[in-house]
Design an enzyme around this catalytic site. Structure first.
Site, PDB file in Angstrom:
ATOM      1  N   ARG A 161       9.754 -12.243  38.982  1.00 45.98           N
ATOM      2  CA  ARG A 161      10.210 -10.908  38.583  1.00 45.98           C
ATOM      3  C   ARG A 161       9.013  -9.964  38.492  1.00 45.98           C
ATOM      4  O   ARG A 161       7.992 -10.306  37.906  1.00 45.98           O
ATOM      5  CB  ARG A 161      10.935 -11.000  37.232  1.00 45.98           C
ATOM      6  CG  ARG A 161      11.555  -9.716  36.744  1.00 45.98           C
ATOM      7  CD  ARG A 161      12.236  -9.943  35.403  1.00 45.98           C
ATOM      8  NE  ARG A 161      13.354 -10.840  35.527  1.00 45.98           N
ATOM      9  CZ  ARG A 161      13.821 -11.590  34.521  1.00 45.98           C
ATOM     10  NH1 ARG A 161      13.225 -11.570  33.343  1.00 45.98           N
ATOM     11  NH2 ARG A 161      14.853 -12.373  34.708  1.00 45.98           N
TER      12      ARG A 161
ATOM     13  N   ARG B 172       8.854  -6.510  27.732  1.00 47.80           N
ATOM     14  CA  ARG B 172       9.281  -6.679  29.118  1.00 47.80           C
ATOM     15  C   ARG B 172       9.143  -5.367  29.906  1.00 47.80           C
ATOM     16  O   ARG B 172       8.608  -4.385  29.413  1.00 47.80           O
ATOM     17  CB  ARG B 172      10.737  -7.164  29.152  1.00 47.80           C
ATOM     18  CG  ARG B 172      10.989  -8.493  28.394  1.00 47.80           C
ATOM     19  CD  ARG B 172      10.507  -9.689  29.172  1.00 47.80           C
ATOM     20  NE  ARG B 172      10.880 -10.957  28.533  1.00 47.80           N
ATOM     21  CZ  ARG B 172      11.997 -11.649  28.770  1.00 47.80           C
ATOM     22  NH1 ARG B 172      12.901 -11.171  29.595  1.00 47.80           N
ATOM     23  NH2 ARG B 172      12.213 -12.805  28.165  1.00 47.80           N
TER      24      ARG B 172
ATOM     25  N   LYS C 182      11.680 -12.021  23.171  1.00 53.38           N
ATOM     26  CA  LYS C 182      11.443 -10.903  24.082  1.00 53.38           C
ATOM     27  C   LYS C 182      11.667  -9.557  23.380  1.00 53.38           C
ATOM     28  O   LYS C 182      12.362  -9.469  22.367  1.00 53.38           O
ATOM     29  CB  LYS C 182      12.360 -11.014  25.297  1.00 53.38           C
ATOM     30  CG  LYS C 182      13.845 -11.056  24.966  1.00 53.38           C
ATOM     31  CD  LYS C 182      14.632 -11.411  26.204  1.00 53.38           C
ATOM     32  CE  LYS C 182      16.104 -11.640  25.864  1.00 53.38           C
ATOM     33  NZ  LYS C 182      16.884 -12.075  27.025  1.00 53.38           N
TER      34      LYS C 182
ATOM     35  N   LYS D 277      12.369  -5.352  24.430  1.00 56.10           N
ATOM     36  CA  LYS D 277      12.750  -4.485  25.543  1.00 56.10           C
ATOM     37  C   LYS D 277      12.783  -3.026  25.100  1.00 56.10           C
ATOM     38  O   LYS D 277      13.289  -2.699  24.029  1.00 56.10           O
ATOM     39  CB  LYS D 277      14.127  -4.892  26.083  1.00 56.10           C
ATOM     40  CG  LYS D 277      14.151  -6.309  26.662  1.00 56.10           C
ATOM     41  CD  LYS D 277      15.522  -6.655  27.216  1.00 56.10           C
ATOM     42  CE  LYS D 277      15.520  -8.039  27.856  1.00 56.10           C
ATOM     43  NZ  LYS D 277      16.846  -8.393  28.420  1.00 56.10           N
TER      44      LYS D 277
ATOM     45  N   CYS E 152      25.456 -10.508  36.928  1.00 54.14           N
ATOM     46  CA  CYS E 152      24.188 -11.238  36.903  1.00 54.14           C
ATOM     47  C   CYS E 152      24.157 -12.229  38.069  1.00 54.14           C
ATOM     48  O   CYS E 152      25.138 -12.391  38.793  1.00 54.14           O
ATOM     49  CB  CYS E 152      24.029 -11.966  35.573  1.00 54.14           C
ATOM     50  SG  CYS E 152      25.113 -13.404  35.393  1.00 54.14           S
TER      51      CYS E 152
ATOM     52  N   CYS F 111      20.451 -19.855  38.404  1.00 52.26           N
ATOM     53  CA  CYS F 111      20.214 -19.719  36.968  1.00 52.26           C
ATOM     54  C   CYS F 111      20.615 -20.985  36.232  1.00 52.26           C
ATOM     55  O   CYS F 111      21.766 -21.434  36.308  1.00 52.26           O
ATOM     56  CB  CYS F 111      20.974 -18.526  36.402  1.00 52.26           C
ATOM     57  SG  CYS F 111      20.714 -18.310  34.621  1.00 52.26           S
TER      58      CYS F 111
ATOM     59  N   CYS G  16      27.088 -16.462  31.747  1.00 51.92           N
ATOM     60  CA  CYS G  16      26.862 -17.066  30.439  1.00 51.92           C
ATOM     61  C   CYS G  16      26.830 -15.955  29.401  1.00 51.92           C
ATOM     62  O   CYS G  16      26.856 -14.765  29.754  1.00 51.92           O
ATOM     63  CB  CYS G  16      25.561 -17.886  30.431  1.00 51.92           C
ATOM     64  SG  CYS G  16      24.069 -16.895  30.162  1.00 51.92           S
TER      65      CYS G  16
ATOM     66  N   CYS H  71      22.887 -10.585  30.545  1.00 51.52           N
ATOM     67  CA  CYS H  71      21.944  -9.900  31.430  1.00 51.52           C
ATOM     68  C   CYS H  71      22.543  -8.673  32.107  1.00 51.52           C
ATOM     69  O   CYS H  71      21.835  -7.705  32.363  1.00 51.52           O
ATOM     70  CB  CYS H  71      21.415 -10.871  32.478  1.00 51.52           C
ATOM     71  SG  CYS H  71      20.318 -12.139  31.804  1.00 51.52           S
TER      72      CYS H  71
END
Length: 575
Positions: free
Chosen positions: A84, A153, A217, A219, A437, A443, A482, A486
């Protein structure tokens, strides 16, 4: 170093999540990655190093479609890496695009995927290709540092800096925040780019993150009303620009958003951020640092499911968090300014910016740029455009792209390339407002299909929309494989979250401006049940809606679903 972090050094790591010891013992994110990269006996890296690779911008994955076959053949899984990019604001030049396209063809699976964080992911990068992949990207003045991991991120912002002076300012701010909050370790440069570590040099330090980094994380998003294309309230930290006579006078500061949750665990939930005040443009970097430090010092390091900033806010309260931020700032935030968001979608087709230059918004279904078998050649088409384009190319957080800053005399040439490569077709507003996603096959968290499945489900929903007279209506539909969120499904008017192969939880009640969470309507249902439910609901909506009423508002007004007024009530308000 704060008192909290100092105390962490003395706490037994037995009391903390194992990742906390891993970070501290990693020699500033080096671990044994040098040895793992040199090991040609396996396509994987060591178990501990799989956690550290995330800080450097890539995840170890394997092809789940081939797991059973390879197990039967007594072969290890077909390991590869998802890489990424760190791309604040989502802008690349045509020259950079050519490099990124070349890297996709040489070192990945010949596709580029636009993510919901305004950057690119590569899939199918094998271990032996990682270093050349990262070096090629670095030569184009792009990197993958901190694109994943327990750090800040990729910083996102309302798309296209060429639209106005204010848009340019927030784009530059996204870069400034990204640089300011970047980890200082040179591990990435040594392990993947060949930089030598200086023996006997000064001791390496992380003045902002410390050896502990963050609990999870972090953001950041920046928006310019009335557009909320970044879904600002879904982020740990958000800045809402206050524009007066074309100039940005400051930003409302929002804290505590986040999408992820875990099925069956009501203590986990998505949450929208709270506005805690207003800051001037020259205060933004200090505010971002202060918010990050409050989370660094107070976030949960025992339970990673409870470690995001949203839970720190829930546990301590918004007023407490604001006071802690102001303590770090040494001053108080001003009171928030009024703002209004109208939409969280993108613009499509040709439109002009403030200076008269033209921009083309291109719909990219679920963000996947490839040369498809049906003749739609998005990857080759964009390569052809990059060869003649004199402006920039910008990614959006809705997984689309903008061919930006096109002179009037170049429009016909760009149009001809778009049509020659069949890059655009008649697409319904429903499809344009959809997002998914990646999920299977790469994944490791996926419980159900998403990117590979949503287009066919949209086909069926389009038929229903046509039959009930709603074909010109945009209803926000999002799907994830899931519950980690995302594609931000918990903000959708219609959200699907994978529960098992072929089965999804159905959520209803988000709104088109990204300012309201939806709520669970049906659990663990298959496609026939999904279609039965939505056919009935869409028929009712067509017959009973008020003028201009969005679907998400209708299902609440009609009593079909209760409104979610706060993240803690996502699973149901207390009796």
């Amino acid at each position: 170093m704060s008192d909290i972090i100092a105390k962490l050094r003395d706490i037994s790591f037995d009391d903390l999540h194992p990742n906390e010891r891993l970070k501290v013992d990693s020699d500033y994110l080096r671990g044994t990655l040098m040895e793992s990269m040199a090991d040609r006996a396996t396509g994987a890296v060591s178990e501990n190093d799989t956690q550290l690779t995330k800080f450097h911008g890539f995840y170890q994955q394997d092809d789940r479609d081939l797991r059973s076959e390879r197990r039967h053949q007594k072969l290890e899984p077909l390991y590869s890496f998802m890489v990424r990019l760190r791309l604040p604001g989502g802008l690349v030049t045509p020259a950079q695009w050519m490099t990124l396209d070349d890297v996709a063809r040489r070192y990945a699976n010949s596709t580029l995927r636009i993510t919901t964080r305004q950057t690119f992911q590569y899939h199918g990068v094998f271990k032996e290709n990682l270093r050349p992949h990262l070096k090629a990207v670095n030569e184009a003045m792009i990197d993958t540092i901190a694109a994943c991991g327990d750090v800040n991120r990729n910083v996102i912002c309302t798309a296209n800096p060429h639209r106005s002076k204010a848009h340019r300012e927030v784009y530059e701010l996204a870069h400034s925040i990204s640089t300011h909050l970047l980890p200082r370790t040179r591990a990435y440069h040594e392990i993947f780019l060949g930089e030598e570590r200086v023996a006997g040099g000064p001791e390496e330090q992380e003045p902002l993150y410390t050896r502990h980094y963050l609990p999870r994380k972090f953001k950041v998003a920046i928006a310019i009303p009335p557009e909320n294309d970044v879904d600002l309230f879904a982020h740990d930290l958000g800045f809402i620009a206050h524009v007066d006579n074309g100039a940005i006078r400051g930003y409302n500061v929002c804290i505590g958003g986040g999408m992820g949750m875990t099925h069956g665990e009501p203590a986990t939930f998505p949450r929208l951020s709270d506005v805690i005040g207003f800051c001037t443009p020259d205060q933004v970097l200090d505010v971002a640092e202060a918010v990050l430090k409050v989370q660094r010092d107070n976030g949960d390091r025992h339970d990673r499911k409870h470690a995001r900033l949203k839970y720190t806010v829930e546990d301590h309260g918004v007023d407490w968090f604001r006071a802690e931020v102001e303590h770090h700032l040494g001053t108080t935030l001003d009171e928030a300014r009024d703002f209004h968001f109208a939409s969280n979608g993108d613009r499509y087709g040709w439109y002009q910016g403030e200076d008269g230059a033209w921009h083309y918004g291109l719909f990219v279904q679920n963000g996947r740029l490839a040369d498809f078998e049906d003749g739609m050649h998005l990857l080759s088409g964009m390569r052809a455009i990059a060869q003649v384009h004199t402006g920039d190319i910008i990614l959006t957080t809705n997984q689309n792209l903008i061919i930006a800053n096109v002179p009037a005399d170049k429009r016909d040439e760009i149009d001809a390339l778009i049509h020659r490569h069949r890059m655009t077709r008649d697409v319904t507003p429903l499809r344009q407002a959809s997002m998914a996603c990646v999920a299977f096959p790469t994944c490791g968290l996926a419980m159900a299909e998403s990117e590979r499945y949503l287009p066919s489900l949209i086909d069926k929903l389009e038929d229903v929309m046509h039959k009930v007279g709603l074909e010109d209506n945009a209803i926000n539909v999002r799907m994830t494989g899931c519950p980690n969120g995302c594609a931000r499904p918990y903000l959708a008017e219609i959200g699907f979250v994978g529960k098992a192969l072929g089965r999804y939880n159905l959520y209803l009640g988000g709104n088109p401006s990204g300012e309201r969470l939806n709520r669970l309507y049906r659990e663990n249902i298959d496609e026939p049940t999904i279609m039965d439910e939505l056919t009935s609901l869409l028929q009712r909506y067509a017959e009973e809606r008020e003028s201009g009423e969005p679907f998400g508002d209708y299902v609440i007004r009609a009593g079909i679903i209760a409104e979610t007024t706060a993240g803690r009530y996502f699973h149901g308000a207390p009796a």
